[in-house]
Design an enzyme around this catalytic site. Structure first.
Site, PDB file in Angstrom:
ATOM      1  N   HIS A   1       0.864  -1.189   0.000  1.00 54.29           N
ATOM      2  CA  HIS A   1       0.000   0.000   0.000  1.00 54.29           C
ATOM      3  C   HIS A   1       0.898   1.236   0.000  1.00 54.29           C
ATOM      4  O   HIS A   1       2.054   1.177   0.422  1.00 54.29           O
ATOM      5  CB  HIS A   1      -0.882   0.007   1.238  1.00 54.29           C
ATOM      6  CG  HIS A   1      -1.900  -1.091   1.273  1.00 54.29           C
ATOM      7  ND1 HIS A   1      -2.953  -1.077   2.157  1.00 54.29           N
ATOM      8  CD2 HIS A   1      -2.033  -2.231   0.546  1.00 54.29           C
ATOM      9  CE1 HIS A   1      -3.691  -2.157   1.975  1.00 54.29           C
ATOM     10  NE2 HIS A   1      -3.149  -2.880   1.000  1.00 54.29           N
TER      11      HIS A   1
ATOM     12  N   GLU B   1       1.100   3.802   1.884  1.00 53.47           N
ATOM     13  CA  GLU B   1       1.673   4.153   3.191  1.00 53.47           C
ATOM     14  C   GLU B   1       2.843   3.232   3.546  1.00 53.47           C
ATOM     15  O   GLU B   1       3.876   3.697   4.046  1.00 53.47           O
ATOM     16  CB  GLU B   1       0.599   4.063   4.289  1.00 53.47           C
ATOM     17  CG  GLU B   1      -0.560   5.020   4.113  1.00 53.47           C
ATOM     18  CD  GLU B   1      -1.717   4.439   3.303  1.00 53.47           C
ATOM     19  OE1 GLU B   1      -2.828   4.982   3.425  1.00 53.47           O
ATOM     20  OE2 GLU B   1      -1.518   3.450   2.553  1.00 53.47           O
TER      21      GLU B   1
ATOM     22  N   CYS C   1      -5.716   1.934   6.019  1.00 51.78           N
ATOM     23  CA  CYS C   1      -6.375   0.701   6.456  1.00 51.78           C
ATOM     24  C   CYS C   1      -5.760   0.272   7.797  1.00 51.78           C
ATOM     25  O   CYS C   1      -4.738   0.829   8.223  1.00 51.78           O
ATOM     26  CB  CYS C   1      -6.190  -0.390   5.404  1.00 51.78           C
ATOM     27  SG  CYS C   1      -4.521  -1.069   5.321  1.00 51.78           S
TER      28      CYS C   1
ATOM     29  N   CYS D   1      -1.997  -0.462   7.578  1.00 52.13           N
ATOM     30  CA  CYS D   1      -1.186   0.743   7.439  1.00 52.13           C
ATOM     31  C   CYS D   1      -1.180   1.569   8.721  1.00 52.13           C
ATOM     32  O   CYS D   1      -0.140   2.094   9.125  1.00 52.13           O
ATOM     33  CB  CYS D   1      -1.672   1.568   6.252  1.00 52.13           C
ATOM     34  SG  CYS D   1      -1.376   0.757   4.667  1.00 52.13           S
TER      35      CYS D   1
END
Length: 160
Positions: A56, A58, A86, A89
């Site tokens: 992701h 992040e 999420c 993250c």
């Protein structure tokens, strides 16, 4: 620079990176990590490119910032994320010692366009985990929601 204009300035960096990712067949997420007005990393989601479900924006940004700092600690840094992080993250942000999350759209917005999100907000994660991370939401919300539209209009769009 005021907090608001600073948040918008760095959020625009994350948005620009997310757009680059969309053009490369990635999903509509970007992140920028800043400490003491110095950009440590800017990244977009690379899940499809790397076949790594944890890539992701992040996480990619945290990995790059830690590598740049030669440390797993990003204490005092701020992460600007085009979408509310999420739970995975959020946890990585917490463990890295990042002090603030500034985000645009919400987990609910990502879920609406088909992403398989766990509907646990950052506010709940903060509360359940007794985290000290500060949260700033809805920064450049319109522009961040437009990322979903741009992605949806792309012939390369796919969810996970």
């Amino acid at each position: 620079m005021s907090d608001n204009s600073q948040n918008e300035y760095y959020m625009l960096k994350a948005i620009k990176c997310a757009k680059r990712g969309i053009s490369q067949g990635q999903t509509p997420f970007g992140a920028c990590i800043v400490n003491n007005d110095q950009i440590l990393a800017i990244a977009h989601n690379k899940v499809w490119r790397t076949t790594d479900i944890t890539a992701h924006a992040e996480i990619v940004a945290i990995r790059a910032a830690c590598k740049k700092n030669k440390s797993i600690s990003l204490k005092g840094a701020v992460i600007y994320s085009t979408c509310e992080p999420c739970p995975m993250c959020f946890s990585a942000i917490h463990w890295a010692g990042i002090s603030m999350i500034v985000y645009g759209s919400s987990i609910k917005d990502a879920k609406k366009v088909g992403f398989n999100e766990l509907a646990i907000s950052n506010l709940k994660m903060k509360k359940y985990g007794a985290s000290r991370i500060s949260l700033v939401k809805n920064v450049l919300l319109k522009e961040n929601l437009e990322l979903f539209e741009t992605w949806a209009d792309s012939s390369k769009n796919k969810v996970y």
